[in-house]
Enzyme design. Structure first.
Site, mmCIF file in Angstrom:
data_model
loop_
_atom_site.group_PDB
_atom_site.id
_atom_site.type_symbol
_atom_site.label_atom_id
_atom_site.label_comp_id
_atom_site.label_asym_id
_atom_site.label_seq_id
_atom_site.Cartn_x
_atom_site.Cartn_y
_atom_site.Cartn_z
ATOM 1 N N LYS A 1 0.834 -1.202 0.000
ATOM 2 C CA LYS A 1 0.000 0.000 0.000
ATOM 3 C C LYS A 1 0.869 1.253 0.000
ATOM 4 O O LYS A 1 0.587 2.220 -0.717
ATOM 5 C CB LYS A 1 -0.914 -0.006 1.225
ATOM 6 C CG LYS A 1 -1.827 1.208 1.320
ATOM 7 C CD LYS A 1 -2.638 1.211 2.606
ATOM 8 C CE LYS A 1 -1.779 1.524 3.800
ATOM 9 N NZ LYS A 1 -2.556 1.838 5.021
ATOM 10 N N SER A 2 1.932 1.238 0.792
ATOM 11 C CA SER A 2 2.794 2.411 0.913
ATOM 12 C C SER A 2 3.431 2.787 -0.426
ATOM 13 O O SER A 2 3.435 3.960 -0.818
ATOM 14 C CB SER A 2 3.896 2.154 1.947
ATOM 15 O OG SER A 2 3.354 1.974 3.229
ATOM 16 N N SER B 1 3.862 13.241 11.578
ATOM 17 C CA SER B 1 3.669 12.061 10.736
ATOM 18 C C SER B 1 4.548 12.150 9.491
ATOM 19 O O SER B 1 4.627 13.190 8.832
ATOM 20 C CB SER B 1 2.202 11.955 10.323
ATOM 21 O OG SER B 1 2.043 10.976 9.305
ATOM 22 N N ARG C 1 -9.180 14.134 12.318
ATOM 23 C CA ARG C 1 -7.743 13.854 12.307
ATOM 24 C C ARG C 1 -7.010 15.116 11.849
ATOM 25 O O ARG C 1 -7.322 15.684 10.797
ATOM 26 C CB ARG C 1 -7.420 12.679 11.383
ATOM 27 C CG ARG C 1 -8.002 11.359 11.874
ATOM 28 C CD ARG C 1 -7.648 10.203 10.968
ATOM 29 N NE ARG C 1 -6.220 9.874 11.004
ATOM 30 C CZ ARG C 1 -5.677 8.856 10.335
ATOM 31 N NH1 ARG C 1 -6.464 8.076 9.577
ATOM 32 N NH2 ARG C 1 -4.387 8.613 10.411
ATOM 33 N N ASP D 1 3.498 1.025 12.747
ATOM 34 C CA ASP D 1 2.382 0.167 12.334
ATOM 35 C C ASP D 1 2.551 -1.281 12.789
ATOM 36 O O ASP D 1 1.606 -2.070 12.712
ATOM 37 C CB ASP D 1 2.202 0.210 10.817
ATOM 38 C CG ASP D 1 1.574 1.517 10.346
ATOM 39 O OD1 ASP D 1 0.994 2.227 11.191
ATOM 40 O OD2 ASP D 1 1.666 1.830 9.143
ATOM 41 N N GLY E 1 -6.050 7.960 5.607
ATOM 42 C CA GLY E 1 -5.207 9.051 6.070
ATOM 43 C C GLY E 1 -4.084 9.380 5.093
ATOM 44 O O GLY E 1 -3.771 10.545 4.848
#
Length: 416
Positions: free
Chosen positions: A21-22, A144, A98, A297, A69
């Site tokens: 996904k990243s 983040s 968020r 994660d 996100g």
């Protein structure tokens, strides 16, 4: 919806993992900025990637990224440099709570035109794309990494490029490195110029054929299953992973070696997808102390796995868990309590289990808090907990849509 999960007595399975996904999300944003028609191959089919694909293909005025996100942060930066376009970027109720103010202020300092539609500092956002000059930008290093990655990826499109100076402690550095590596794969001139400074030259991206490797984060749940299984001859084979991967969560192989899982690569050639085999090594530490600042994660996976193995732990570097899909520190404390384990937290960034137990009350089921990683990390607990129930199991579609089907093929009995 609730699933009741019964684990198999023997664990022998080959799992075909989803694509990263990243990397998928980064490659899609870079693909859009390059203007290329060559779409990256082996894209993830998860919800987080799907919302980016839909946004890029349909280009609606109002873009709903749902609970993604990563998509919210990356799309905010992308839309800020799409000249002549105006969009409203929104998401779920949780997404609208968020914070995104740090990224918005950084983009505004570069000249971006972004307004809050609702509450200051939170989505939805109204974004009017325009040409940005770029230049020097100071931002905190302990925010983040998705904020930092969002800024970096638009760097080649800025008139003066981007010099990003990160102040204070820098967290999740491997995710920043993954972004820089992916950018360079598409021709960008971007790298660290100092230990706290990154320089991105105003040199555009080049379209190219690009294959995305499979997901080490998804692999972590299979590592957890093998660690929790009791058969000496149990074995799990995982496909499409690379030795020397740039994914931060690839260090899961080293961490699980401390919990008795041995990893063997079929091919160790760098950059070549291959299969890996997981087997029991017979050696497990009695206590695990680790700083997850570079791979937050993985924290849920290790908190569940260590406790069920009886491995006491002290985990640090978890400050970003407070602002994920849910407050993951509080969620872990509550749900592990249902399994009979008392976890403590310190300084909103540390999680501790010193062996304290309590009466279990698993009949309520494990709540998932609209957080895919809660479901993914707790399901393997069925190897040690009878009649384990997962509430709202559908949340796994955010990153691993076929997870329950894969468990069924492995021999887990899943009753709705």
């Amino acid at each position: 919806m609730q699933y009741k999960i019964t684990a198999p007595t023997v664990l022998k399975h080959t799992a075909h993992l989803p694509a990263s996904k990243s990397i998928s999300n980064r490659a899609l944003i870079i693909h859009a900025l390059s203007g290329s028609t060559i779409v990256p191959d082996n894209l993830s089919d998860c919800d987080d990637t799907e919302v980016i694909v839909n946004a890029l293909n349909d280009n609606p005025y109002e873009i709903n990224i749902k609970a993604a996100g990563t998509a919210m942060r990356f799309m905010t930066a992308l839309l800020a440099v799409r000249e002549g376009e105006e969009h409203v970027l929104t998401g779920t109720e949780r997404m609208r709570h968020r914070p995104i103010g740090t990224l918005v202020e950084a983009l505004r300092s570069l000249g971006a035109e972004i307004d809050y539609v609702g509450e200051e500092g939170f989505p939805p956002l109204r974004i009017r794309g325009r040409a940005l000059d770029g230049g020097l930008l100071d931002t905190a290093g302990n925010i983040s990494s998705q904020y930092i990655s969002a800024l970096l990826m638009i760097g080649p499109m800025l008139g003066k490029g981007l010099t990003l100076h990160l102040t204070g402690d820098i967290i999740s550095r491997p995710y920043i490195d993954l972004t820089l590596w992916t950018m360079r794969e598409f021709g960008a001139d971007a790298d660290w110029s100092d230990y706290d400074t990154i320089r991105v030259e105003p040199k555009g991206y080049q379209g190219r054929e690009y294959y995305i490797e499979n997901d080490w984060s998804a692999a972590s749940y299979w590592y957890e299953m093998l660690a929790l299984s009791k058969g000496e001859d149990d074995e799990v084979v995982l496909t499409g992973l690379m030795d020397g991967s740039k994914q931060g969560d690839s260090q899961v192989r080293y961490l699980f070696s401390l919990l008795g899982v041995k990893t063997t690569f079929a091919d160790t050639q760098s950059g070549v997808p291959t299969t890996i085999t997981l087997k029991h090594s017979g050696r497990c530490v009695p206590r695990l102390e680790y700083d997850f600042v570079n791979c937050p994660d993985l924290a849920q996976t290790f908190a569940v796995c260590c406790a069920l193995l009886g491995v006491k732990f002290h985990f640090r570097g978890l400050s970003t868990l407070k602002i994920k899909e849910t407050d993951r520190i509080e969620a872990l404390k509550k749900e592990m309590n249902k399994l009979g384990y008392v976890l403590r937290d310190l300084n909103n960034s540390e999680l501790i289990w010193d062996g304290e137990r309590c009466n279990a009350h698993i009949e309520e089921g494990i709540d998932t808090y609209e957080d895919h990683r809660m479901a993914l990390a707790f399901a393997p607990a069925s190897l040690r907990v009878e009649s384990l129930r997962i509430n709202h199991p559908e949340v796994v579609t955010k990153s691993y849509p076929q997870y329950w089907e894969d468990l069924s093929r492995c021999g887990f009995h899943i009753e709705k």
